[in-house]
Design a protein around this motif. Structure first.
Motif, PDB file in Angstrom:
ATOM      1  N   ARG A  16       1.081  -1.023   0.312  1.00  0.00           N
ATOM      2  CA  ARG A  16       0.310   0.142   0.054  1.00  0.00           C
ATOM      3  C   ARG A  16       1.385   1.364  -0.012  1.00  0.00           C
ATOM      4  N   ILE A  18       2.747   4.722   0.140  1.00  0.00           N
ATOM      5  CA  ILE A  18       4.267   4.569  -0.179  1.00  0.00           C
ATOM      6  C   ILE A  18       5.080   3.552  -0.296  1.00  0.00           C
ATOM      7  N   ASP A  37       4.116  -7.424   1.950  1.00  0.00           N
ATOM      8  CA  ASP A  37       3.554  -6.579   2.915  1.00  0.00           C
ATOM      9  C   ASP A  37       2.803  -7.267   3.678  1.00  0.00           C
ATOM     10  N   ASP A  72       5.875 -10.649   8.405  1.00  0.00           N
ATOM     11  CA  ASP A  72       6.162  -9.574   9.437  1.00  0.00           C
ATOM     12  C   ASP A  72       7.875  -9.213   9.588  1.00  0.00           C
ATOM     13  N   ASN A  99      10.251   0.136   4.595  1.00  0.00           N
ATOM     14  CA  ASN A  99       9.388   1.074   4.124  1.00  0.00           C
ATOM     15  C   ASN A  99       8.229   1.129   5.459  1.00  0.00           C
ATOM     16  N   TYR A 172       6.052   7.222  17.126  1.00  0.00           N
ATOM     17  CA  TYR A 172       5.769   7.176  16.385  1.00  0.00           C
ATOM     18  C   TYR A 172       7.266   7.738  15.787  1.00  0.00           C
ATOM     19  N   LYS A 176      11.147   7.101  13.800  1.00  0.00           N
ATOM     20  CA  LYS A 176      11.298   7.657  12.745  1.00  0.00           C
ATOM     21  C   LYS A 176      13.024   8.305  13.091  1.00  0.00           C
ATOM     22  N   ALA A 204       3.239  12.372   2.154  1.00  0.00           N
ATOM     23  CA  ALA A 204       1.919  11.357   1.435  1.00  0.00           C
ATOM     24  C   ALA A 204       0.947  11.375   1.757  1.00  0.00           C
ATOM     25  N   THR A 206      -1.584   8.986   1.986  1.00  0.00           N
ATOM     26  CA  THR A 206      -2.051   7.715   2.472  1.00  0.00           C
ATOM     27  C   THR A 206      -2.994   7.222   3.558  1.00  0.00           C
ATOM     28  N   ARG A 207      -3.310   5.692   3.619  1.00  0.00           N
ATOM     29  CA  ARG A 207      -3.840   6.003   5.242  1.00  0.00           C
ATOM     30  C   ARG A 207      -3.471   6.412   6.435  1.00  0.00           C
TER      31      ARG A 207
HETATM   32  P1  NAD Z   1       0.460   2.744   4.944  1.00  0.00           P
HETATM   33  O1  NAD Z   1      -0.346   2.173   6.299  1.00  0.00           O
HETATM   34  O2  NAD Z   1       0.189   3.230   3.603  1.00  0.00           O
HETATM   35  O3  NAD Z   1       1.649   1.847   3.888  1.00  0.00           O
HETATM   36  C1  NAD Z   1       2.651   0.883   5.326  1.00  0.00           C
HETATM   37  C2  NAD Z   1       2.348  -0.406   4.622  1.00  0.00           C
HETATM   38  O4  NAD Z   1       3.180  -1.022   5.892  1.00  0.00           O
HETATM   39  C3  NAD Z   1       1.216  -0.891   5.401  1.00  0.00           C
HETATM   40  O5  NAD Z   1       0.768  -1.728   3.867  1.00  0.00           O
HETATM   41  C4  NAD Z   1       1.016  -2.044   6.045  1.00  0.00           C
HETATM   42  O6  NAD Z   1       0.483  -3.803   5.928  1.00  0.00           O
HETATM   43  C5  NAD Z   1       2.118  -2.897   5.910  1.00  0.00           C
HETATM   44  N1  NAD Z   1       3.061  -3.242   7.192  1.00  0.00           N
HETATM   45  C6  NAD Z   1       2.553  -2.618   8.437  1.00  0.00           C
HETATM   46  N2  NAD Z   1       3.641  -3.343   9.315  1.00  0.00           N
HETATM   47  C7  NAD Z   1       4.057  -4.355   8.421  1.00  0.00           C
HETATM   48  C8  NAD Z   1       4.813  -5.493   8.754  1.00  0.00           C
HETATM   49  N3  NAD Z   1       5.224  -5.381  10.346  1.00  0.00           N
HETATM   50  N4  NAD Z   1       5.472  -6.339   8.159  1.00  0.00           N
HETATM   51  C9  NAD Z   1       5.743  -6.140   6.711  1.00  0.00           C
HETATM   52  N5  NAD Z   1       4.222  -5.385   6.737  1.00  0.00           N
HETATM   53  C10 NAD Z   1       3.868  -4.748   7.888  1.00  0.00           C
HETATM   54  O7  NAD Z   1       1.212   3.808   5.418  1.00  0.00           O
HETATM   55  P2  NAD Z   1       2.529   4.951   4.065  1.00  0.00           P
HETATM   56  O8  NAD Z   1       2.020   6.102   4.473  1.00  0.00           O
HETATM   57  O9  NAD Z   1       2.888   4.191   2.513  1.00  0.00           O
HETATM   58  O10 NAD Z   1       3.689   4.462   5.217  1.00  0.00           O
HETATM   59  C11 NAD Z   1       4.964   4.530   4.373  1.00  0.00           C
HETATM   60  C12 NAD Z   1       6.615   4.920   4.862  1.00  0.00           C
HETATM   61  O11 NAD Z   1       6.393   5.851   5.006  1.00  0.00           O
HETATM   62  C13 NAD Z   1       6.223   4.262   6.577  1.00  0.00           C
HETATM   63  O12 NAD Z   1       7.630   4.002   6.690  1.00  0.00           O
HETATM   64  C14 NAD Z   1       6.322   5.850   7.362  1.00  0.00           C
HETATM   65  O13 NAD Z   1       6.155   6.189   8.508  1.00  0.00           O
HETATM   66  C15 NAD Z   1       6.768   6.324   6.194  1.00  0.00           C
HETATM   67  N6  NAD Z   1       6.597   7.865   6.004  1.00  0.00           N
HETATM   68  C16 NAD Z   1       5.034   8.307   5.917  1.00  0.00           C
HETATM   69  C17 NAD Z   1       4.573   9.439   5.734  1.00  0.00           C
HETATM   70  C18 NAD Z   1       3.362   9.680   4.822  1.00  0.00           C
HETATM   71  O14 NAD Z   1       3.194  10.860   4.476  1.00  0.00           O
HETATM   72  N7  NAD Z   1       2.119   9.248   3.852  1.00  0.00           N
HETATM   73  C19 NAD Z   1       5.738  10.909   6.169  1.00  0.00           C
HETATM   74  C20 NAD Z   1       6.358  10.312   6.811  1.00  0.00           C
HETATM   75  C21 NAD Z   1       7.175   9.094   7.072  1.00  0.00           C
END
Ligand code: NAD
Length: 297
Positions: A16, A18, A37, A72, A99, A172, A176, A204, A206-207
């Motif tokens: 999902r 990013i 995932d 996981d 990620n 969080y 990070k 981004a 995202t959910r």
């Molecule tokens: P998201 O929830 O859309 O995607 C995260 C994915 O990680 C999910 O599909 C989830 O099933 C998977 N996941 C969670 N735990 C897991 C595990 N133990 N093993 C395997 N897969 C697992 O979130 P996102 O916004 O796409 O975030 C992606 C990364 O970017 C994260 O590390 C988040 O902290 C970072 N980030 C996001 C933003 C933003 O604005 N969205 C900003 C800064 C950093």
């Protein structure tokens, strides 16, 4: 010709948001991709293996090569499984994109120890577990090579919530910021083997950010919060061209690329002897440029 032709990549949490965009672009650039995932909910509960498979199907439909992995990656064995999937399926490992992530945003006075542990585990422990298994593999390869080096790229994921701070995200943000520190140290440890370790900071829709009030996409024009915006930086870090950059944190937000400079020391106030407690206040005021009469004008 893509910039990653012949390379093999693992992207965690690539079902999902990013991670999905990163997996798609790595494949578009020629890499064979392990789409990892667990398919859990935003808070890390539950699992659904079809989530990774959907992205694999998208990559294959576009003419790329990919395989799904539902481990996981916050578990030591799970991370090992994701790395082994790359080597067993595609014969090697070149790129690891850490990620995967979850959030349980709460003010610190409402945060339970279970929330704290879950968030730290998925972000920080996952990043360590994946990095450990990849580095064991690359170090063995480097030692067996006449040059003493190999090709290895780790791309970690940090956040402004950790590097600049954000209310409600102490667990969080701590994870990070720790990932950024971990990046610097492992970059030093792995440099002699030809492996680089860098970190991206995305932003981004995202959910993960929907509930935090991320605005909807614009009706037309460039969508600065499209989750695909950070993927070009991940591809570049994954490529041969980035060899000279190691241990760095770069933010790509919308179309804006910038360097998160590490913690840096101010000019020092020096005494040449041990400070008395009553002297410290004046020393700190001098460092911050604040004097007894108020802020300097
Ligand atoms: P998201 O929830 O859309 O995607 C995260 C994915 O990680 C999910 O599909 C989830 O099933 C998977 N996941 C969670 N735990 C897991 C595990 N133990 N093993 C395997 N897969 C697992 O979130 P996102 O916004 O796409 O975030 C992606 C990364 O970017 C994260 O590390 C988040 O902290 C970072 N980030 C996001 C933003 C933003 O604005 N969205 C900003 C800064 C950093």
């Amino acid at each position: 010709m893509g910039m990653l032709d012949g390379k093999v990549a693992v992207v965690t949490g690539a079902g999902r948001g990013i991670g999905r965009s990163e997996a798609l672009m790595l494949a578009e650039q020629g890499a064979k991709v392990v789409v990892n995932d667990l398919g859990g909910a935003r808070d890390g509960t539950g699992a659904d293996t079809s989530v990774a498979q959907v992205v694999v199907d998208e990559i294959k439909a576009a003419g790329g090569e990919a395989v799904a992995n539902g481990d996981d990656v916050s578990e030591f064995e799970g991370a090992g499984g994701a790395i082994r999937t790359a080597i067993d399926t595609f014969g090697k490992l070149d790129i690891v994109v850490n990620n995967a992530g979850i959030t349980r945003d709460k003010m610190v006075f409402n945060l339970t120890v279970e929330d704290w542990d879950a968030v730290i585990k998925v972000h920080l422990r996952h990043t360590f577990c994946m990095t450990h298994h990849a580095c064991v593999h690359w170090r063995e390869q480097a030692k067996a090579s006449p040059t003493g080096t190999t090709y290895g790229r780790i791309i970690n994921t940090s956040s402004s919530a950790g590097l600049a701070g954000n209310v409600g995200q102490s667990s969080y943000g701590a994870a990070k910021a720790a990932i950024a520190g971990f990046t610097t140290i492992v970059a030093m440890e792995m440099a002699k083997y030809g492996v680089t370790v860098n970190c991206v900071v995305p932003a981004a829709r995202t959910r993960m950010t929907m509930t935090a009030g991320a605005p909807p996409p614009p009706a037309e024009g460039f969508d600065v919060l499209d989750p695909a915006n950070v993927a070009p930086l991940v591809c570049w870090f994954a490529s041969d061209d980035s060899m000279w950059v190691n241990g760095q944190v770069l933010r790509l937000m919308g179309g804006s690329l910038a360097h998160y400079r590490p913690w840096s020391l101010s000019p020092a106030q020096s005494k040449g002897d041990r400070w008395k407690p009553e002297e410290i206040g004046m020393g700190v005021r001098k460092i911050f440029g604040v004097f007894p009469g108020g802020l300097p004008v």
